[in-house]
Write a protein that holds these residues in place. Structure first.
Motif, PDB file in Angstrom:
ATOM      1  N   TYR A  39      10.624 -30.682   9.710  1.00  0.00           N
ATOM      2  CA  TYR A  39       9.574 -30.469  10.896  1.00  0.00           C
ATOM      3  C   TYR A  39       8.288 -31.275  10.852  1.00  0.00           C
ATOM      4  O   TYR A  39       7.655 -31.846  11.848  1.00  0.00           O
ATOM      5  CB  TYR A  39       9.105 -29.100  11.109  1.00  0.00           C
ATOM      6  CG  TYR A  39       8.347 -28.668  12.356  1.00  0.00           C
ATOM      7  CD1 TYR A  39       8.903 -28.374  13.761  1.00  0.00           C
ATOM      8  CD2 TYR A  39       6.942 -28.414  12.269  1.00  0.00           C
ATOM      9  CE1 TYR A  39       8.397 -28.133  14.796  1.00  0.00           C
ATOM     10  CE2 TYR A  39       6.344 -28.188  13.463  1.00  0.00           C
ATOM     11  CZ  TYR A  39       6.798 -28.052  14.565  1.00  0.00           C
ATOM     12  OH  TYR A  39       6.198 -27.809  15.665  1.00  0.00           O
ATOM     13  N   SER A  40       7.624 -31.424   9.878  1.00  0.00           N
ATOM     14  CA  SER A  40       6.478 -32.214   9.542  1.00  0.00           C
ATOM     15  C   SER A  40       6.882 -33.648   9.493  1.00  0.00           C
ATOM     16  O   SER A  40       6.036 -34.482   9.937  1.00  0.00           O
ATOM     17  CB  SER A  40       5.692 -31.793   8.379  1.00  0.00           C
ATOM     18  OG  SER A  40       5.497 -30.309   8.596  1.00  0.00           O
ATOM     19  N   LEU A  77       8.641 -40.297  10.773  1.00  0.00           N
ATOM     20  CA  LEU A  77      10.040 -40.952  10.526  1.00  0.00           C
ATOM     21  C   LEU A  77      10.250 -41.686  11.934  1.00  0.00           C
ATOM     22  O   LEU A  77      10.793 -42.897  12.029  1.00  0.00           O
ATOM     23  CB  LEU A  77      10.892 -40.076   9.880  1.00  0.00           C
ATOM     24  CG  LEU A  77      10.728 -39.550   8.633  1.00  0.00           C
ATOM     25  CD1 LEU A  77      11.764 -38.819   8.079  1.00  0.00           C
ATOM     26  CD2 LEU A  77      10.413 -40.964   7.513  1.00  0.00           C
ATOM     27  N   ALA A  78      10.468 -40.727  12.952  1.00  0.00           N
ATOM     28  CA  ALA A  78      10.683 -41.444  14.328  1.00  0.00           C
ATOM     29  C   ALA A  78       9.558 -42.446  14.845  1.00  0.00           C
ATOM     30  O   ALA A  78       9.967 -43.458  15.225  1.00  0.00           O
ATOM     31  CB  ALA A  78      10.743 -40.143  15.332  1.00  0.00           C
ATOM     32  N   ILE A 135       7.031 -39.011   4.972  1.00  0.00           N
ATOM     33  CA  ILE A 135       7.518 -38.147   3.685  1.00  0.00           C
ATOM     34  C   ILE A 135       6.494 -37.391   2.684  1.00  0.00           C
ATOM     35  O   ILE A 135       6.571 -36.119   2.373  1.00  0.00           O
ATOM     36  CB  ILE A 135       8.260 -39.138   2.543  1.00  0.00           C
ATOM     37  CG1 ILE A 135       9.435 -39.954   3.389  1.00  0.00           C
ATOM     38  CG2 ILE A 135       8.553 -38.568   1.165  1.00  0.00           C
ATOM     39  CD1 ILE A 135      10.215 -40.873   2.566  1.00  0.00           C
ATOM     40  N   PHE A 136       5.381 -37.858   2.751  1.00  0.00           N
ATOM     41  CA  PHE A 136       4.134 -37.258   2.048  1.00  0.00           C
ATOM     42  C   PHE A 136       3.629 -36.205   2.848  1.00  0.00           C
ATOM     43  O   PHE A 136       3.438 -35.225   2.233  1.00  0.00           O
ATOM     44  CB  PHE A 136       3.030 -38.451   1.907  1.00  0.00           C
ATOM     45  CG  PHE A 136       1.796 -37.884   1.201  1.00  0.00           C
ATOM     46  CD1 PHE A 136       1.554 -37.686  -0.028  1.00  0.00           C
ATOM     47  CD2 PHE A 136       0.590 -37.673   2.086  1.00  0.00           C
ATOM     48  CE1 PHE A 136       0.553 -37.414  -0.583  1.00  0.00           C
ATOM     49  CE2 PHE A 136      -0.428 -37.177   1.426  1.00  0.00           C
ATOM     50  CZ  PHE A 136      -0.634 -36.856   0.122  1.00  0.00           C
ATOM     51  N   LEU A 137       3.588 -36.298   4.143  1.00  0.00           N
ATOM     52  CA  LEU A 137       2.912 -35.146   4.920  1.00  0.00           C
ATOM     53  C   LEU A 137       4.033 -34.053   5.033  1.00  0.00           C
ATOM     54  O   LEU A 137       3.889 -32.802   4.869  1.00  0.00           O
ATOM     55  CB  LEU A 137       2.671 -35.467   6.414  1.00  0.00           C
ATOM     56  CG  LEU A 137       1.494 -36.441   6.398  1.00  0.00           C
ATOM     57  CD1 LEU A 137       1.111 -36.869   7.842  1.00  0.00           C
ATOM     58  CD2 LEU A 137       0.225 -35.697   5.748  1.00  0.00           C
ATOM     59  N   LEU A 146       7.773 -49.196   7.364  1.00  0.00           N
ATOM     60  CA  LEU A 146       7.720 -48.504   5.935  1.00  0.00           C
ATOM     61  C   LEU A 146       6.710 -47.749   5.704  1.00  0.00           C
ATOM     62  O   LEU A 146       6.734 -46.496   5.074  1.00  0.00           O
ATOM     63  CB  LEU A 146       7.979 -49.565   5.304  1.00  0.00           C
ATOM     64  CG  LEU A 146       7.824 -49.467   3.617  1.00  0.00           C
ATOM     65  CD1 LEU A 146       9.318 -48.569   3.332  1.00  0.00           C
ATOM     66  CD2 LEU A 146       8.130 -50.595   2.755  1.00  0.00           C
ATOM     67  N   GLY A 147       5.482 -48.146   5.924  1.00  0.00           N
ATOM     68  CA  GLY A 147       4.249 -47.365   5.766  1.00  0.00           C
ATOM     69  C   GLY A 147       4.294 -46.070   6.584  1.00  0.00           C
ATOM     70  O   GLY A 147       3.895 -45.168   5.916  1.00  0.00           O
ATOM     71  N   LEU A 148       4.729 -45.941   7.770  1.00  0.00           N
ATOM     72  CA  LEU A 148       4.549 -44.783   8.310  1.00  0.00           C
ATOM     73  C   LEU A 148       5.769 -43.952   7.873  1.00  0.00           C
ATOM     74  O   LEU A 148       5.611 -42.552   7.849  1.00  0.00           O
ATOM     75  CB  LEU A 148       5.154 -45.263   9.968  1.00  0.00           C
ATOM     76  CG  LEU A 148       3.866 -45.806  10.835  1.00  0.00           C
ATOM     77  CD1 LEU A 148       4.359 -46.359  12.114  1.00  0.00           C
ATOM     78  CD2 LEU A 148       2.588 -45.011  10.708  1.00  0.00           C
TER      79      LEU A 148
END
Length: 368
Positions: free
Chosen positions: A261-262, A267-268, A236-238, A229-231
């Motif tokens: 792309y970022s 997410l993966a 999403i932030f990056l 969840l943190g990752l």
């Protein structure tokens, strides 16, 4: 064969209007009762119910059947007391006249609930409900509304969103335009309908129990899910930071691809962390590891490679991403996309072979 034509008055309107003790039995007695009830309250539908009972008894008598017409009513301050009083009167009629069957005549939906009481003591051949023509639509609407309000699930599903919508309407109209207010209300109603229609409330109600069971059982996946969840939030932030403030009709597509792309690698990685925790739980358990849990990490990596490859192809084609160089050669967008697709396929195939070797199954079984 004797048929009991039974006029039912569960609420005891007849007894209160005339002051008579029930049951009332016999053709002449019921005829006299019709006059008494009609004079006491001409608008009472019980008059029509009594006349219908007399008509049914007359028709059966014309068909050479022996009939007994009677009127029973409830008594007491509660529904249970009314039904018990009615049952006592019915037992008295059965003991005195020994009928073979009954025809129940009633004039309201509430009286229909007494039919099972009659059926428990005597065979019911027919149920005749009398509805005054002028009041048919009003009574039916009232009964349906009463049943709707008595259903707790329907109240929470329909009345709560409707009430919230009516409360929000004046607030939104005060601060925003009519179009925005209507759009906001439509969104609230749509979300409420999807919330109930997709049974999201049932899934959410099970979450605390599942989390408690996972914590008590000492599963590794609890920690890895929190890390994933943190990752995911980091991705999403990056991804949002990577979006450049471009203008133009194509800016929406370019921004979407920049975000994808970022964010895709993070997410993966989040999905990979969660699947790894689930895989560790399977390894620690005594039942062994099933094939889907072995395939999941490889599938996540391959999917992330393919999605990032397509996003990079689009950005490099639109000059929003610099072209990489490999051994002094400039990599074209097509070559870049092909490399990512091939890498995704290779990772997926490796996952299938690893799952097959660990589980002891053939590759065909794993693919199926």
């Amino acid at each position: 064969m004797t048929t009991l034509v039974l006029c039912v008055d569960r609420s005891n309107d007849i007894g209160r209007a005339t002051g008579l003790a029930l049951p009332v039995v016999g053709w002449e007695a019921v005829q006299s009762l019709v006059t008494d009830v009609g004079l006491a309250d001409p608008e009472d539908s019980s008059v029509n119910c009594l006349l219908e009972a007399l008509r049914v008894a007359r028709d059966l008598r014309d068909d050479h059947e022996e009939t007994v017409v009677a009127v029973v009513a409830g008594g007491g301050d509660s529904l249970v007391g009314a039904d018990r009083s009615l049952s006592s009167q019915l037992d008295e009629l059965i003991e005195d006249y020994d009928p073979d069957s009954a025809v129940v005549v009633l004039d309201s939906a509430s009286d229909e609930r007494v039919v099972p009481v009659v059926e428990s003591r005597l065979r019911v051949d027919s149920v005749d409900r009398v509805v005054v023509r002028q009041a048919h639509d009003i009574e039916s609407t009232y009964y349906l509304l009463k049943q709707f309000l008595a259903d707790e699930e329907l109240r929470t599903t329909v009345l709560v969103p409707l009430g919230a919508t009516l409360l929000l309407l004046p607030i939104l109209l005060t601060f925003f335009s009519t179009g925005f207010a209507l759009a906001g209300l439509a969104g609230v109603l749509g979300a409420a309908l999807l919330y109930k229609g997709l049974a999201i409330d049932e899934s959410l109600s099970e979450v605390p129990e599942r989390v408690r069971d996972a914590l008590y059982s000492g599963r590794v996946s609890v920690v890895t899910y929190a890390v994933s969840l943190g990752l995911g939030l980091v991705g999403i932030f990056l991804g949002a930071l990577s979006v450049s403030p471009q203008v133009g009709p194509e800016s929406v597509i370019i921004r979407t691809m920049q975000f994808t792309y970022s964010a895709v690698p993070w997410l993966a990685l989040a999905a990979l962390t969660g699947s790894a925790g689930r895989l560790l739980d399977e390894l620690i358990g005594s039942d062994g590891v099933s094939t889907p849990y072995l395939n999941l990490p490889f599938g996540v990596v391959s999917l992330g490679l393919v999605v990032r490859g397509f996003a990079g192809w689009f950005l490099q084609r639109e000059s929003a991403l610099p072209s990489p160089q490999l051994f002094g050669y400039l990599v074209t967008p097509r070559q870049r996309l092909a490399a990512f697709i091939i890498a995704g396929i290779v990772v997926s195939v490796v996952g299938v072979r690893v799952a097959a070797s660990v589980s002891g199954e053939s590759i065909d079984d794993v693919v199926q």
